[in-house]
Write a protein that holds these residues in place. Sequence first.
Motif, PDB file in Angstrom:
ATOM      1  N   SER A 142      85.041 165.892  26.360  1.00  0.00           N
ATOM      2  CA  SER A 142      84.313 164.702  26.813  1.00  0.00           C
ATOM      3  C   SER A 142      84.879 164.214  28.141  1.00  0.00           C
ATOM      4  O   SER A 142      86.081 164.174  28.346  1.00  0.00           O
ATOM      5  CB  SER A 142      84.433 163.595  25.761  1.00  0.00           C
ATOM      6  OG  SER A 142      83.900 164.016  24.532  1.00  0.00           O
ATOM      7  N   TYR A 143      84.012 163.846  29.034  1.00  0.00           N
ATOM      8  CA  TYR A 143      84.358 163.379  30.375  1.00  0.00           C
ATOM      9  C   TYR A 143      84.999 164.477  31.234  1.00  0.00           C
ATOM     10  O   TYR A 143      85.554 164.193  32.296  1.00  0.00           O
ATOM     11  CB  TYR A 143      85.290 162.164  30.317  1.00  0.00           C
ATOM     12  CG  TYR A 143      84.659 160.941  29.700  1.00  0.00           C
ATOM     13  CD1 TYR A 143      83.525 160.370  30.250  1.00  0.00           C
ATOM     14  CD2 TYR A 143      85.203 160.362  28.564  1.00  0.00           C
ATOM     15  CE1 TYR A 143      82.939 159.251  29.682  1.00  0.00           C
ATOM     16  CE2 TYR A 143      84.629 159.232  27.979  1.00  0.00           C
ATOM     17  CZ  TYR A 143      83.491 158.677  28.543  1.00  0.00           C
ATOM     18  OH  TYR A 143      82.910 157.574  27.984  1.00  0.00           O
ATOM     19  N   GLY A 144      84.924 165.721  30.775  1.00  0.00           N
ATOM     20  CA  GLY A 144      85.517 166.812  31.536  1.00  0.00           C
ATOM     21  C   GLY A 144      84.910 166.972  32.915  1.00  0.00           C
ATOM     22  O   GLY A 144      85.605 167.279  33.886  1.00  0.00           O
ATOM     23  N   GLU A 145      83.588 166.746  32.999  1.00  0.00           N
ATOM     24  CA  GLU A 145      82.931 166.902  34.302  1.00  0.00           C
ATOM     25  C   GLU A 145      83.410 165.852  35.292  1.00  0.00           C
ATOM     26  O   GLU A 145      83.524 166.118  36.491  1.00  0.00           O
ATOM     27  CB  GLU A 145      81.416 166.829  34.124  1.00  0.00           C
ATOM     28  CG  GLU A 145      80.637 167.319  35.332  1.00  0.00           C
ATOM     29  CD  GLU A 145      79.167 167.529  35.041  1.00  0.00           C
ATOM     30  OE1 GLU A 145      78.348 167.264  35.955  1.00  0.00           O
ATOM     31  OE2 GLU A 145      78.827 167.944  33.914  1.00  0.00           O
ATOM     32  N   TYR A 146      83.711 164.653  34.805  1.00  0.00           N
ATOM     33  CA  TYR A 146      84.260 163.610  35.670  1.00  0.00           C
ATOM     34  C   TYR A 146      85.648 164.024  36.172  1.00  0.00           C
ATOM     35  O   TYR A 146      85.967 163.866  37.354  1.00  0.00           O
ATOM     36  CB  TYR A 146      84.372 162.286  34.906  1.00  0.00           C
ATOM     37  CG  TYR A 146      83.056 161.628  34.566  1.00  0.00           C
ATOM     38  CD1 TYR A 146      82.497 160.674  35.412  1.00  0.00           C
ATOM     39  CD2 TYR A 146      82.373 161.955  33.399  1.00  0.00           C
ATOM     40  CE1 TYR A 146      81.295 160.049  35.095  1.00  0.00           C
ATOM     41  CE2 TYR A 146      81.168 161.345  33.076  1.00  0.00           C
ATOM     42  CZ  TYR A 146      80.635 160.391  33.925  1.00  0.00           C
ATOM     43  OH  TYR A 146      79.436 159.780  33.620  1.00  0.00           O
ATOM     44  N   ARG A 147      86.477 164.529  35.263  1.00  0.00           N
ATOM     45  CA  ARG A 147      87.835 164.917  35.631  1.00  0.00           C
ATOM     46  C   ARG A 147      87.826 166.074  36.627  1.00  0.00           C
ATOM     47  O   ARG A 147      88.635 166.115  37.553  1.00  0.00           O
ATOM     48  CB  ARG A 147      88.644 165.285  34.383  1.00  0.00           C
ATOM     49  CG  ARG A 147      88.868 164.114  33.429  1.00  0.00           C
ATOM     50  CD  ARG A 147      89.966 164.439  32.421  1.00  0.00           C
ATOM     51  NE  ARG A 147      89.665 165.611  31.623  1.00  0.00           N
ATOM     52  CZ  ARG A 147      88.949 165.600  30.511  1.00  0.00           C
ATOM     53  NH1 ARG A 147      88.410 164.467  30.065  1.00  0.00           N
ATOM     54  NH2 ARG A 147      88.747 166.721  29.831  1.00  0.00           N
ATOM     55  N   ALA A 148      86.897 166.999  36.438  1.00  0.00           N
ATOM     56  CA  ALA A 148      86.788 168.122  37.368  1.00  0.00           C
ATOM     57  C   ALA A 148      86.422 167.623  38.766  1.00  0.00           C
ATOM     58  O   ALA A 148      86.993 168.077  39.770  1.00  0.00           O
ATOM     59  CB  ALA A 148      85.738 169.115  36.866  1.00  0.00           C
ATOM     60  N   GLN A 149      85.470 166.686  38.829  1.00  0.00           N
ATOM     61  CA  GLN A 149      85.067 166.156  40.125  1.00  0.00           C
ATOM     62  C   GLN A 149      86.194 165.365  40.776  1.00  0.00           C
ATOM     63  O   GLN A 149      86.408 165.447  41.993  1.00  0.00           O
ATOM     64  CB  GLN A 149      83.827 165.273  39.981  1.00  0.00           C
ATOM     65  CG  GLN A 149      83.179 164.902  41.315  1.00  0.00           C
ATOM     66  CD  GLN A 149      82.659 166.123  42.057  1.00  0.00           C
ATOM     67  OE1 GLN A 149      81.941 166.936  41.494  1.00  0.00           O
ATOM     68  NE2 GLN A 149      83.061 166.271  43.316  1.00  0.00           N
ATOM     69  N   GLN A 175      80.718 172.147  41.400  1.00  0.00           N
ATOM     70  CA  GLN A 175      82.116 171.774  41.625  1.00  0.00           C
ATOM     71  C   GLN A 175      82.941 172.963  42.108  1.00  0.00           C
ATOM     72  O   GLN A 175      83.786 172.825  42.998  1.00  0.00           O
ATOM     73  CB  GLN A 175      82.706 171.177  40.351  1.00  0.00           C
ATOM     74  CG  GLN A 175      82.144 169.808  40.019  1.00  0.00           C
ATOM     75  CD  GLN A 175      82.453 169.362  38.605  1.00  0.00           C
ATOM     76  OE1 GLN A 175      82.815 170.165  37.743  1.00  0.00           O
ATOM     77  NE2 GLN A 175      82.322 168.065  38.347  1.00  0.00           N
ATOM     78  N   LEU A 176      82.681 174.133  41.542  1.00  0.00           N
ATOM     79  CA  LEU A 176      83.379 175.334  41.990  1.00  0.00           C
ATOM     80  C   LEU A 176      82.983 175.673  43.421  1.00  0.00           C
ATOM     81  O   LEU A 176      83.816 176.126  44.223  1.00  0.00           O
ATOM     82  CB  LEU A 176      83.059 176.501  41.056  1.00  0.00           C
ATOM     83  CG  LEU A 176      83.918 177.759  41.199  1.00  0.00           C
ATOM     84  CD1 LEU A 176      85.392 177.454  40.976  1.00  0.00           C
ATOM     85  CD2 LEU A 176      83.447 178.830  40.209  1.00  0.00           C
ATOM     86  N   PHE A 177      81.730 175.432  43.742  1.00  0.00           N
ATOM     87  CA  PHE A 177      81.242 175.627  45.107  1.00  0.00           C
ATOM     88  C   PHE A 177      81.974 174.695  46.071  1.00  0.00           C
ATOM     89  O   PHE A 177      82.445 175.111  47.132  1.00  0.00           O
ATOM     90  CB  PHE A 177      79.732 175.364  45.143  1.00  0.00           C
ATOM     91  CG  PHE A 177      79.092 175.521  46.485  1.00  0.00           C
ATOM     92  CD1 PHE A 177      78.733 176.777  46.962  1.00  0.00           C
ATOM     93  CD2 PHE A 177      78.829 174.415  47.285  1.00  0.00           C
ATOM     94  CE1 PHE A 177      78.136 176.922  48.203  1.00  0.00           C
ATOM     95  CE2 PHE A 177      78.236 174.552  48.523  1.00  0.00           C
ATOM     96  CZ  PHE A 177      77.885 175.801  48.983  1.00  0.00           C
ATOM     97  N   GLU A 178      82.105 173.419  45.703  1.00  0.00           N
ATOM     98  CA  GLU A 178      82.782 172.449  46.550  1.00  0.00           C
ATOM     99  C   GLU A 178      84.263 172.791  46.711  1.00  0.00           C
ATOM    100  O   GLU A 178      84.821 172.682  47.811  1.00  0.00           O
ATOM    101  CB  GLU A 178      82.636 171.041  45.960  1.00  0.00           C
ATOM    102  CG  GLU A 178      81.220 170.493  46.021  1.00  0.00           C
ATOM    103  CD  GLU A 178      81.103 169.110  45.407  1.00  0.00           C
ATOM    104  OE1 GLU A 178      82.093 168.620  44.818  1.00  0.00           O
ATOM    105  OE2 GLU A 178      80.022 168.508  45.513  1.00  0.00           O
ATOM    106  N   LEU A 179      84.899 173.202  45.628  1.00  0.00           N
ATOM    107  CA  LEU A 179      86.309 173.564  45.690  1.00  0.00           C
ATOM    108  C   LEU A 179      86.528 174.762  46.606  1.00  0.00           C
ATOM    109  O   LEU A 179      87.435 174.761  47.455  1.00  0.00           O
ATOM    110  CB  LEU A 179      86.832 173.875  44.284  1.00  0.00           C
ATOM    111  CG  LEU A 179      88.287 174.344  44.198  1.00  0.00           C
ATOM    112  CD1 LEU A 179      89.244 173.269  44.705  1.00  0.00           C
ATOM    113  CD2 LEU A 179      88.647 174.737  42.769  1.00  0.00           C
ATOM    114  N   SER A 180      85.715 175.787  46.440  1.00  0.00           N
ATOM    115  CA  SER A 180      85.873 176.974  47.286  1.00  0.00           C
ATOM    116  C   SER A 180      85.593 176.652  48.746  1.00  0.00           C
ATOM    117  O   SER A 180      86.271 177.169  49.642  1.00  0.00           O
ATOM    118  CB  SER A 180      84.960 178.107  46.798  1.00  0.00           C
ATOM    119  OG  SER A 180      83.594 177.763  46.907  1.00  0.00           O
ATOM    120  N   ASN A 181      84.615 175.781  49.013  1.00  0.00           N
ATOM    121  CA  ASN A 181      84.336 175.370  50.391  1.00  0.00           C
ATOM    122  C   ASN A 181      85.537 174.676  51.018  1.00  0.00           C
ATOM    123  O   ASN A 181      85.855 174.886  52.189  1.00  0.00           O
ATOM    124  CB  ASN A 181      83.130 174.422  50.433  1.00  0.00           C
ATOM    125  CG  ASN A 181      81.809 175.145  50.347  1.00  0.00           C
ATOM    126  OD1 ASN A 181      81.763 176.370  50.325  1.00  0.00           O
ATOM    127  ND2 ASN A 181      80.730 174.396  50.291  1.00  0.00           N
TER     128      ASN A 181
END
Length: 393
Positions: free
Chosen positions: A47-54, A82-88
Motif C-alpha cells: 500500500s502506498y508503494g507507488e507514492y514511495r517510488a515517486q 517511474q522507471l522511465f523517469e529514473l533512467s532519464n
Amino acid sequence: MSTYVYGQKSQKENAKKFNALVNVEDQERFYNELRSKYPADPAKPASYGEYRAQLAVDWLRKGNIDKYHFYKNTNPKFTSIQLFELSNLLESWVDDDQHIEWVQQISEQVLGEIALKRHDDNFDRQEILLEVNALANAKLGNLAIAMENIKKSDKNAMFRKMPYFRNSNANYLNRLSLILMAAGQHQQAFDTLSNAVRTAVSTPKTITSLKLAYQKVKGSTAGMDKFISSLQEEAYQKIAKEVAEAWMADTKPVPDVSLTDLNGKTIKLTDYKGKIVVIDFWSTACKPCVAAFPAFERVIDLYGEGPFQLFVINEGESPEIVKPFMEKKGYKLDVLFDQDETIFKALGALGTPQKFIIDAKGNITQTGIGYAGSDDKEFYKLKAMVELAKAKS
C-alpha cells in the motif's frame, strides 16, 4: 466503512492531487498526511508503494541520495513511467559527468531488480540502464565491465532505432563512442560520431564528443570546426530536400477557432497573420511529443526575435495536468488547449505528435507527423519547414 476503505475509494483523486504537486517537499507532506489519515492495511504491505517510488525518484532528482535510499529501501515497485523517469535522470547525470558513482550503483541495483521482474519495464529501460551503467563504469576506469554492458545493451534494444523516445539511438552512439575512446579505440569512435552527425542521429553532446575524437585522431584542432560544419550542413541539406518535396501545393486557411492558453486567455491563430506560425499537437502521455520539445526551444531561440510564433496545442488534458508537467520538466513553450478537438478535427490531424506550418498569409502549407528521432534531426526538419514557409510567403 473503515478509513482505509474510504482511502481506497479516493485513491484516484488522491493520486491526481499528489502528481499535481511540483515540489517534492509538498509531495512528501501530502503522502505523510494521507498515511496518517488513511493508515495502510497491514495485510497489504505494498500500500502506498507507488507514492514511495515517486518520492524516491523525485528526491533523487533533487540530488538527495539519502532520501532516495530511505524510500527505495521500502522496496517499492517502479511503474513504467517511474522507471522511465529514473533512467532519464541517470542518463542526464552520466552524460553531464555528474554523480557518476551514484549512477553506477543505482543503475546496477535497478538492473538486478528488473532481471527479477520487480519493476514494470514496458518501455525497455533495461537497455538504457545498461548503456548508462557501461558509461559510468568507463568513467570510473572499469573498462571490462563497460565493454561488456555496452555490448549487452545492443542485443534486444527494440526502442533504440524507433523515433519514439528522445535521442535513443543518438545517445547510444555517443555513449558507445565515449567508451571506445576510454578504451583507446579513437578511430572507431571518430568514425561512429562522424557518421552520426552526417546523418543527424546526433545531439549537441555528439558534437562535443566528436571534437574530442577529432583531436585524438588528428593530433590537433586544425580544420576541426570546418569539418564538423560540413557534416552538419550535409545533414541539414538532405532533410531540407525532403521537406521541400513534401510541400503542400493546395494551401488552406487556418480555421478561425478559439483556443485558450495556460492562463485561460483566448487565442485565435487567425490573429497571427504576418508571422510564420508553427503548431504542434501533443499530450503529456505522448513520449514522442515531449521528445521534440527541446528542438522546438532551439527553433524559438533561432527565430524568436522575428515574425515567428510556436504553439504546442494540448489534446484532451486540463491545465491542472499540463501546468505542473511543464513546470517539473522546465519547458517554456507556449501551450494552447483544444480539449474538444475542434481545431484538431478541422485540420484533419491524424494523431500526436503532428505539426502544421502556417505562412505569413495565414495559410497552412506544410505538415509533419511524428518525432524525427533526435534533437538535431527534429531541429533541422523544423528549421527547414520554417525557411521554406518564409521563402514562399
